[in-house]
Write a protein that holds these residues in place. Structure first.
Motif, PDB file in Angstrom:
ATOM      1  N   UNK A   1      32.539  45.353  11.892  1.00 48.53           N
ATOM      2  CA  UNK A   1      32.698  43.929  12.221  1.00 48.53           C
ATOM      3  C   UNK A   1      33.438  43.205  11.108  1.00 48.53           C
ATOM      4  N   UNK A   2      33.062  43.491   9.877  1.00 47.11           N
ATOM      5  CA  UNK A   2      33.714  42.854   8.730  1.00 47.11           C
ATOM      6  C   UNK A   2      35.173  43.277   8.640  1.00 47.11           C
ATOM      7  N   UNK A   3      35.429  44.571   8.777  1.00 45.79           N
ATOM      8  CA  UNK A   3      36.802  45.081   8.650  1.00 45.79           C
ATOM      9  C   UNK A   3      37.719  44.498   9.722  1.00 45.79           C
ATOM     10  N   UNK A   4      37.228  44.423  10.953  1.00 50.31           N
ATOM     11  CA  UNK A   4      38.079  43.903  12.021  1.00 50.31           C
ATOM     12  C   UNK A   4      38.268  42.389  11.902  1.00 50.31           C
ATOM     13  N   UNK A   5      37.245  41.694  11.416  1.00 52.15           N
ATOM     14  CA  UNK A   5      37.376  40.241  11.218  1.00 52.15           C
ATOM     15  C   UNK A   5      38.373  39.938  10.097  1.00 52.15           C
ATOM     16  N   UNK A   6      38.304  40.684   9.019  1.00 49.81           N
ATOM     17  CA  UNK A   6      39.235  40.487   7.906  1.00 49.81           C
ATOM     18  C   UNK A   6      40.662  40.807   8.355  1.00 49.81           C
ATOM     19  N   UNK A   7      40.826  41.886   9.094  1.00 49.89           N
ATOM     20  CA  UNK A   7      42.148  42.240   9.625  1.00 49.89           C
ATOM     21  C   UNK A   7      42.691  41.132  10.524  1.00 49.89           C
ATOM     22  N   UNK A   8      41.843  40.603  11.393  1.00 54.37           N
ATOM     23  CA  UNK A   8      42.265  39.532  12.292  1.00 54.37           C
ATOM     24  C   UNK A   8      42.633  38.270  11.519  1.00 54.37           C
ATOM     25  N   UNK A   9      41.880  37.953  10.477  1.00 54.41           N
ATOM     26  CA  UNK A   9      42.143  36.753   9.707  1.00 54.41           C
ATOM     27  C   UNK A   9      43.456  36.860   8.931  1.00 54.41           C
ATOM     28  N   UNK A  10      43.709  38.012   8.338  1.00 51.77           N
ATOM     29  CA  UNK A  10      44.993  38.215   7.656  1.00 51.77           C
ATOM     30  C   UNK A  10      46.128  38.133   8.678  1.00 51.77           C
ATOM     31  N   UNK A  11      45.935  38.704   9.832  1.00 55.19           N
ATOM     32  CA  UNK A  11      46.954  38.649  10.886  1.00 55.19           C
ATOM     33  C   UNK A  11      47.178  37.228  11.373  1.00 55.19           C
ATOM     34  N   UNK A  12      46.126  36.397  11.331  1.00 53.09           N
ATOM     35  CA  UNK A  12      46.278  34.998  11.708  1.00 53.09           C
ATOM     36  C   UNK A  12      47.290  34.308  10.789  1.00 53.09           C
ATOM     37  N   UNK A  13      47.195  34.605   9.524  1.00 50.13           N
ATOM     38  CA  UNK A  13      48.168  34.065   8.555  1.00 50.13           C
ATOM     39  C   UNK A  13      49.569  34.607   8.853  1.00 50.13           C
TER      40      UNK A  13
ATOM     41  N   UNK B   1      32.260  42.113  18.951  1.00 43.20           N
ATOM     42  CA  UNK B   1      31.609  43.243  19.606  1.00 43.20           C
ATOM     43  C   UNK B   1      30.783  44.044  18.603  1.00 43.20           C
ATOM     44  N   UNK B   2      31.389  44.396  17.462  1.00 42.56           N
ATOM     45  CA  UNK B   2      30.667  45.193  16.460  1.00 42.56           C
ATOM     46  C   UNK B   2      29.494  44.420  15.862  1.00 42.56           C
ATOM     47  N   UNK B   3      29.669  43.124  15.651  1.00 44.72           N
ATOM     48  CA  UNK B   3      28.551  42.319  15.154  1.00 44.72           C
ATOM     49  C   UNK B   3      27.414  42.299  16.168  1.00 44.72           C
ATOM     50  N   UNK B   4      27.744  42.183  17.428  1.00 44.41           N
ATOM     51  CA  UNK B   4      26.701  42.189  18.467  1.00 44.41           C
ATOM     52  C   UNK B   4      25.964  43.525  18.507  1.00 44.41           C
TER      53      UNK B   4
ATOM     54  N   UNK C   1      19.821  38.147  12.490  1.00 44.29           N
ATOM     55  CA  UNK C   1      21.065  37.403  12.601  1.00 44.29           C
ATOM     56  C   UNK C   1      21.434  36.695  11.300  1.00 44.29           C
ATOM     57  N   UNK C   2      20.445  36.171  10.588  1.00 45.36           N
ATOM     58  CA  UNK C   2      20.725  35.485   9.333  1.00 45.36           C
ATOM     59  C   UNK C   2      21.320  36.407   8.289  1.00 45.36           C
ATOM     60  N   UNK C   3      20.744  37.586   8.167  1.00 42.88           N
ATOM     61  CA  UNK C   3      21.240  38.564   7.201  1.00 42.88           C
ATOM     62  C   UNK C   3      22.601  39.109   7.642  1.00 42.88           C
ATOM     63  N   UNK C   4      22.732  39.457   8.920  1.00 46.40           N
ATOM     64  CA  UNK C   4      23.998  40.005   9.421  1.00 46.40           C
ATOM     65  C   UNK C   4      25.133  39.007   9.233  1.00 46.40           C
TER      66      UNK C   4
END
Length: 107
Positions: A9-21, A44-47, A56-59
């Motif tokens: 989840x972290x890896x795909x979110x970071x990839x998406x955020x860099x791609x947003x830039x 999806x991965x976070x879910x 949820x707080x820790x995740x």
């Protein structure tokens, strides 16, 4: 397995955020596609991590803290951005907050 889903989840979110830039306001096709697919995969991965019992707080805390630190680092190393000492301190406080959540929940 739960941690693996959180890492994905972290890896795909970071990839998406860099791609947003890199998408330059969704004017570049390939980075724009990576944004949409990446954020979809991240949620999806976070879910899946949550489904397997991670609170949820820790995740979300880990996801956001690692994401913020990773994006800030990538910005400095590859995108010509700068970090002030105050910003570095803020990132440290976010990480400390996540640790407090984790340690506070341990019984």
């Amino acid at each position: 397995m739960t941690l693996l889903f959180l890492v994905l989840a972290i890896a795909t979110e970071v990839t998406a955020t860099v791609s947003l830039k890199l998408s330059e306001g969704f004017t570049k096709l390939v980075p724009s596609i990576v944004v949409v697919v990446g954020y979809g995969a991240a949620f999806f991965f976070l879910s899946q991590a949550l489904k397997r019992g991670m609170t949820i707080g820790v995740a979300y805390g880990i996801w956001s803290a690692v994401g913020v630190a990773a994006i800030a680092t990538i910005g400095v190393l590859f995108l010509g951005e700068r970090l002030t000492l105050v910003q570095v301190g803020g990132i440290g406080l976010v990480i400390l907050g996540v640790l407090a959540l984790e340690l506070g929940g341990a019984h």
